[in-house]
Design a protein around this motif. Sequence first.
Motif, PDB file in Angstrom:
ATOM      1  N   ARG A  33      -9.974 -18.876  40.634  1.00 60.10           N
ATOM      2  CA  ARG A  33      -8.865 -17.979  41.006  1.00 60.10           C
ATOM      3  C   ARG A  33      -8.319 -18.272  42.397  1.00 60.10           C
ATOM      4  O   ARG A  33      -7.133 -18.033  42.669  1.00 60.10           O
ATOM      5  N   TYR A  36      -5.131 -20.293  42.698  1.00 53.78           N
ATOM      6  CA  TYR A  36      -3.874 -19.711  42.221  1.00 53.78           C
ATOM      7  C   TYR A  36      -3.656 -18.355  42.891  1.00 53.78           C
ATOM      8  O   TYR A  36      -3.783 -17.307  42.261  1.00 53.78           O
ATOM      9  N   PRO A  37      -3.315 -18.367  44.180  1.00 50.12           N
ATOM     10  CA  PRO A  37      -3.133 -17.095  44.899  1.00 50.12           C
ATOM     11  C   PRO A  37      -1.841 -16.388  44.490  1.00 50.12           C
ATOM     12  O   PRO A  37      -0.821 -17.037  44.227  1.00 50.12           O
ATOM     13  N   PHE A  38      -1.913 -15.062  44.398  1.00 46.40           N
ATOM     14  CA  PHE A  38      -0.746 -14.250  44.087  1.00 46.40           C
ATOM     15  C   PHE A  38      -0.633 -13.133  45.113  1.00 46.40           C
ATOM     16  O   PHE A  38      -1.644 -12.598  45.581  1.00 46.40           O
ATOM     17  N   ASP A  40       0.959 -10.247  44.452  1.00 46.12           N
ATOM     18  CA  ASP A  40       1.030  -8.937  43.807  1.00 46.12           C
ATOM     19  C   ASP A  40      -0.148  -8.730  42.865  1.00 46.12           C
ATOM     20  O   ASP A  40      -0.725  -9.681  42.321  1.00 46.12           O
ATOM     21  N   HIS A  41      -0.481  -7.460  42.648  1.00 47.45           N
ATOM     22  CA  HIS A  41      -1.625  -7.076  41.818  1.00 47.45           C
ATOM     23  C   HIS A  41      -1.439  -7.499  40.362  1.00 47.45           C
ATOM     24  O   HIS A  41      -2.383  -7.960  39.711  1.00 47.45           O
ATOM     25  N   GLU A  44      -2.219 -11.113  39.820  1.00 46.68           N
ATOM     26  CA  GLU A  44      -3.662 -11.342  39.898  1.00 46.68           C
ATOM     27  C   GLU A  44      -4.359 -10.921  38.611  1.00 46.68           C
ATOM     28  O   GLU A  44      -5.282 -11.601  38.141  1.00 46.68           O
ATOM     29  N   CYS A  45      -3.934  -9.798  38.035  1.00 45.23           N
ATOM     30  CA  CYS A  45      -4.532  -9.325  36.779  1.00 45.23           C
ATOM     31  C   CYS A  45      -4.357 -10.361  35.668  1.00 45.23           C
ATOM     32  O   CYS A  45      -5.310 -10.710  34.966  1.00 45.23           O
ATOM     33  N   ARG A  47      -3.552 -13.553  35.983  1.00 41.38           N
ATOM     34  CA  ARG A  47      -4.239 -14.800  36.346  1.00 41.38           C
ATOM     35  C   ARG A  47      -5.710 -14.752  35.954  1.00 41.38           C
ATOM     36  O   ARG A  47      -6.228 -15.664  35.293  1.00 41.38           O
ATOM     37  N   ASP A  48      -6.414 -13.680  36.358  1.00 40.84           N
ATOM     38  CA  ASP A  48      -7.843 -13.588  36.074  1.00 40.84           C
ATOM     39  C   ASP A  48      -8.106 -13.536  34.570  1.00 40.84           C
ATOM     40  O   ASP A  48      -9.061 -14.146  34.070  1.00 40.84           O
ATOM     41  N   HIS A 104     -10.185  -9.031  38.362  1.00 35.60           N
ATOM     42  CA  HIS A 104      -9.375  -7.988  37.733  1.00 35.60           C
ATOM     43  C   HIS A 104      -9.607  -8.030  36.219  1.00 35.60           C
ATOM     44  O   HIS A 104      -9.594  -9.099  35.614  1.00 35.60           O
ATOM     45  N   ASP A 502       4.196 -16.373  38.923  1.00 31.36           N
ATOM     46  CA  ASP A 502       4.635 -16.157  40.303  1.00 31.36           C
ATOM     47  C   ASP A 502       6.150 -15.997  40.401  1.00 31.36           C
ATOM     48  O   ASP A 502       6.696 -15.888  41.500  1.00 31.36           O
TER      49      ASP A 502
END
Length: 621
Positions: A33, A36-38, A40-41, A44-45, A47-48, A104, A502
């Motif tokens: 993870r 792949y930084p994001f 917004d929440h 991230e949800c 992505r995970d 997440h 993104d």
Amino acid sequence: VSMKGDKDMQTSPLGEKLWTIYRAIAEQTGRARADYPFADHDGECSRDNLLAYLVLREHDLRELQLELAEQGLSSLGRLESTVLASGRQVLKRLGLSVPPSALHAPTSDQARTLLAQRSRALLGRPREGRGTRIMVTLDASVIHQADLLEQLLLKGMDIARINCAHDSARDWALIIDAIRHAEERLNRKGQGVGRRCRILMDLAGPKVRTGPLALETRPLKLSVPKDPQGRPCRLLEGYLDSEARETERVRIPGGTSHFVIAVSPQSDLASLQPGETLRFEDTRERTRTLYVLERMSPTRVQVGLERTAYLQEGIPLRAEHGAVFTAGPVMPQPVDLRVQAGDTLLLYRDPKQMGHPAQGGSPAGINCTLPEILAHVKTGHRVFIDDGKIAAVVRTCGTDCLELEITAPRGIPARIKSEKGMNFPDSTIDMPALTPQDRQDLAFVVKHANAVGLSFVHRPRDLYDLRDALRDLGHADMGIVVKIETREAIHRLAQLLLAGLDLPKFGVMIARGDLAVEVGFENLALIQEDILCLCEAAHVPVIWATQVLETLAKSGLPARAEITDAAMGQRAECVMLNKGEHVIEAVETLAGLLSSQERHRIKKRNVFRDITAQHGVFKNL
């Protein structure tokens, strides 16, 4: 991650198996993870969850699913959108608990909300009683068909698609104006649908097509329209014109056409009366009749042909009142180039070399619109022409051309025309998806459309190029739809989804036309299922496209299999129809299918065995 819970369950084979898989998912997702930084929440949800789903797919769950089902627990067969949350729930039922982590784990409600929000942002608000939107491909032929547009809007069209590979910017503007005027008329009648039709414009991309063919003079075939049984169903309309230089068939965007028969400038066309007939013998010595429909001007008369005919220069057209009109020169037409299995076809590297049929013992030859890609094509690679109707294998790669052996069709030769798509599924063609022409077209697209379709995507860099181009034009928030239609895009889909998460508005189109040729028709069902599952894991909206209800749209009679295929569109957030004479019936039928029941999921028991490999996601392994 450590396991807590009932001691007996910890040591049970079922508990150990499930815990081992969950731990692998959590650990590998936790490491990946960071790549792949994001900000917004929501990103991230998704992505995970997508990363967790990719790890889960690497495990053979068949035996575990059976054991869970025997215990009366979830078999993990429908958890794409909630991998971590579903895993935790099953562990909890087994008496095991998972300590808090940074990962997440969206629940079913959260996953549905994420998908609904993204779908609405990209595709607009769905209609009441139907969660799946309907998109219809339109071209310049609709500009003067006000009733058609009104009916499409009333019957269920939510989004209009315009393909930038065809027509011109002037035509695109007229199409959009015609849609808006149709909406205004419906509103004045009190029949407005309560929503504004969205516009998606597809960039042409680096589509490889057959090049131009040499021209020749031969009899002109005038084919009358036929019903599904092959019987003439109405007159083919055309004109006698004393100002025309050549006799020709004029094709109008959208598939309709008319003909013009050039006659001598001294011809007294004004002597022809509506209802009068003209008889002639065509080149096959078959008697044919033209019906005078209307006098348009002293030099132009509208006529109708009742049966298919072949015309050539010099054929006399005899009117009832005795006047004789002679058909003028026939406009040169592209050569008739046909091939079948066993034939040799030359594919020229020189774009100036015109396509030609076999002659004097030499094989037929063609060129293509992007000859630079031929540098990546090797001996033994397959080549498909016209959506796979013609198949070939490269036998030799010479300095001037590639020599192809035709492998299909067999028995009945197939005709090669110019501007038909070409596919090279075995060749690694690494060309940017955004062409110079696309960049020019974007200036129009950002001013008139809600979303832009990116064709022939290969990797995330293509998506970033479009994102940057939109930013430069001041429209960074415009919706982007990546079209999955190449082998590379399939294996890079997870990367494309992570890149798309993104973006403010993002979706995926399953472009099944080119995709089927790329992966093989026999593999299409598996591939499209896999794309749907990956997009569901990323909570990204999907457009189900190409050849949906195609027989119904073209002939008015649906094929049984395509009704089932169209119903599968409930799996997507939008279904796309292509144009056809009966497109209104197709839209109405599709709207009924998509509204007939709540969206459902059809899964295979061994869903995690038949998967496409996803490249380049877990960089640290």
